[in-house]
Design a protein around this motif. Structure first.
Motif, PDB file in Angstrom:
ATOM      1  N   LEU A 126       0.811  -1.219   0.000  1.00 61.03           N
ATOM      2  CA  LEU A 126       0.000   0.000   0.000  1.00 61.03           C
ATOM      3  C   LEU A 126       0.839   1.262   0.000  1.00 61.03           C
ATOM      4  CD1 LEU A 126      -2.953  -0.772   2.470  1.00 61.03           C
ATOM      5  CD2 LEU A 126      -2.933  -0.897  -0.033  1.00 61.03           C
ATOM      6  N   ARG A 138      -7.773   3.408  10.468  1.00 59.53           N
ATOM      7  CA  ARG A 138      -7.359   4.722   9.950  1.00 59.53           C
ATOM      8  C   ARG A 138      -7.776   5.857  10.882  1.00 59.53           C
ATOM      9  NH1 ARG A 138      -9.404   3.236   3.924  1.00 59.53           N
ATOM     10  NH2 ARG A 138     -10.983   2.289   5.274  1.00 59.53           N
ATOM     11  N   GLU A 187      -1.682   2.593  -2.733  1.00 57.86           N
ATOM     12  CA  GLU A 187      -3.025   2.639  -2.160  1.00 57.86           C
ATOM     13  C   GLU A 187      -3.971   3.441  -3.056  1.00 57.86           C
ATOM     14  OE1 GLU A 187      -5.080   3.401   2.221  1.00 57.86           O
ATOM     15  OE2 GLU A 187      -2.969   3.924   1.870  1.00 57.86           O
ATOM     16  N   LEU A 219      -8.381  -3.118   0.921  1.00 60.41           N
ATOM     17  CA  LEU A 219      -8.344  -2.061   1.932  1.00 60.41           C
ATOM     18  C   LEU A 219      -9.159  -2.445   3.164  1.00 60.41           C
ATOM     19  CD1 LEU A 219      -8.620   1.067  -0.375  1.00 60.41           C
ATOM     20  CD2 LEU A 219      -6.584  -0.111   0.436  1.00 60.41           C
ATOM     21  N   TYR A 248      -7.299  -2.573   6.926  1.00 55.99           N
ATOM     22  CA  TYR A 248      -7.640  -1.612   7.979  1.00 55.99           C
ATOM     23  C   TYR A 248      -8.652  -2.147   8.992  1.00 55.99           C
ATOM     24  CZ  TYR A 248      -5.009   1.646   5.148  1.00 55.99           C
ATOM     25  OH  TYR A 248      -3.997   2.270   4.453  1.00 55.99           O
ATOM     26  N   HIS A 286     -13.671   4.599   1.250  1.00 52.93           N
ATOM     27  CA  HIS A 286     -12.239   4.293   1.347  1.00 52.93           C
ATOM     28  C   HIS A 286     -11.369   5.447   0.865  1.00 52.93           C
ATOM     29  CE1 HIS A 286     -12.284   0.269   2.939  1.00 52.93           C
ATOM     30  NE2 HIS A 286     -13.265  -0.062   2.109  1.00 52.93           N
ATOM     31  N   SER A 305      -8.549   6.692   3.337  1.00 55.32           N
ATOM     32  CA  SER A 305      -7.196   6.355   2.888  1.00 55.32           C
ATOM     33  C   SER A 305      -6.416   7.586   2.451  1.00 55.32           C
ATOM     34  CB  SER A 305      -7.253   5.352   1.730  1.00 55.32           C
ATOM     35  OG  SER A 305      -7.551   4.061   2.186  1.00 55.32           O
TER      36      SER A 305
END
Length: 435
Positions: free
Chosen positions: A254, A298, A336, A364, A368, A389, A393
């Motif tokens: 990523l 995240r 990513e 993803l 996460y 996302h 992200s």
């Protein structure tokens, strides 16, 4: 390490926004700029490359503030610029003028980089280097030139972009959005084409580790071109370009990508803020804290504020925690984002591949701490998952405004208004100094 090249680039305001020519510029510290660009040797060419890499980093704070505030992603609680929470949030119906410092600073920084690339392209023509080396210099210049102009066009959107500034006495026209993308994408293709038979006889900073040879830089060029194609709505091209990029559908990769380099002895990360300072801080919009899924790791990008003091009627419980130090690098583009481009292009392709998009988004989810996607395989629901996302992200990196806009969500129906009477702007006007 990048060295400072301000002596070479300080005259760029004159080049961009006046009728001054290269020969008119005073140079009390050395030979004339026109002389420097004539019959340049390898050392001079390498200096110009170093200068371009230095310039391509500038203006990032204004870009993050401008786009992030409009997208209700973050606030800039900056006591030296209280207008940030007025103009960018459209307080009491305030319209953007194009004079906002976040915009003008970003535009100037991007055109500094464009002019730096032009210096390379001018100097390389009669430089005393091999043809293979010339191709390497051109490849880097065209790629970084196109990369800089993507930001300009995305900020101005339907107002277009000025691509040609090579002759300060006769600046090129403002191109509309479609023509602007066509020119930028051609520029990136030109950079890629130059890599055939090229030699990189110049050194880049550690931010380009893994992308500092013609072959690996070609993968970076194609990644940037995929971003431009996605923004241009050309999903088929985005998928083709990703095939030649460094895309890896693997959670372990990523973070792979190219970065902006910072150092104590050079310049510092402009987005880093000392934790818990209240007078100069990036504050997370509360919608991000409210909407994040319970197990999404995240959340670590947000730090709880010790004292959540309001500013001009807005407030937030958390502050930015992306960067740990003032020398942390900032990504240009990383894998990513490429996974997200891959998912979005598959969702919106003429013949969608919903399974490919779902598989990409599940990379993803797994990375996460989230369960696999369980929604329907259709455009609407997969787009919801995609935007979720992209929101987390790429938070705080200057993408949200454009993500929401191209999906019809940059409006007060989709975004909360912080105060009664606020507006959601969709793009910036052309700065008045360049109309």
């Amino acid at each position: 390490m990048i060295i400072s090249s301000k002596k070479l680039y300080l005259p760029l305001i004159a080049l961009l926004f006046s009728a001054c020519s290269l020969e008119d510029l005073p140079d009390p510290n050395g030979p004339s700029l026109s002389g420097t660009l004539s019959n340049a040797n390898q050392q001079t060419m390498n200096f110009l490359v170093t200068g371009l890499e230095a310039e391509i980093r500038n203006g990032r704070a204004g870009f993050i503030t401008a786009t992030g505030t409009i997208a209700r992603e973050l606030y800039d609680f900056n006591s030296s610029d209280p207008a940030t929470l007025v103009n960018l949030l459209g307080k009491e119906g305030t319209q953007l003028t194009g004079s906002e410092p976040q915009l003008t600073g970003t535009i100037f920084a991007r055109y500094q980089a464009v002019k730096s690339a032009d210096f390379i392209l001018q100097a390389v023509e009669d430089a005393t280097v091999t043809e293979a080396q010339k191709r390497g210099y051109r490849a880097f210049a065209y790629t970084m030139r196109g990369y800089a102009l993507i930001d300009v066009l995305m900020l101005l959107d339907d107002n277009g972009v000025r691509v040609d500034i090579s002759d300060p006495d006769n600046l090129g026209p403002w191109l509309d959005r479609s023509a602007g993308f066509a020119a930028i994408r051609q520029m990136l293709d030109d950079g890629f084409d130059q890599l055939t038979g090229a030699e990189f006889s110049f050194a880049l900073s550690s931010g380009f580790d893994g992308f500092d040879s013609p072959a690996s830089f070609g993968e970076l060029n194609r990644a940037i071109a995929a971003r431009a194609a996605l923004y241009d709505g050309d999903h088929a091209a985005a998928l083709t370009l990703l095939g030649d990029s460094f895309l890896s559908l693997n959670a372990a990769d990523l973070t792979t990508g190219a970065r902006r380099f910072y150092a104590q002895t050079e310049i510092l990360n402009p987005i880093f803020k000392t934790p818990q300072q209240s007078t100069d801080q990036y504050v997370v919009h509360n919608r991000l804290v409210t909407d994040i899924r319970p197990t999404d790791t995240r959340i670590s990008k947000f730090r709880v504020r010790d004292v959540a003091s309001p500013r001009d009627g807005v407030n937030g419980t958390h502050e930015m925690a992306i960067y740990a130090t003032s020398t942390d690098p900032i990504d240009h583009i990383r894998n990513e984002e490429l996974i997200l481009i891959y998912a979005e292009a598959n969702i919106n392709a003429t013949t969608p591949d919903f399974q490919a998009a779902e598989d990409a988004l599940n990379i993803l989810n797994g990375a996460y701490g989230l369960a696999n996607y369980a929604g329907a395989q259709n455009v609407a629901e997969l787009t919801d998952e995609l935007i979720y996302h992209r929101t987390y992200s790429l938070w705080g990196e200057g993408h949200a405004m454009f993500d929401l806009r191209r999906n019809g969500r940059l409006n007060s129906t989709n975004l909360p208004l912080d105060r009664a009477g606020d507006l959601v702007h969709t793009h910036f006007p052309i700065p008045p100094f360049d109309r």
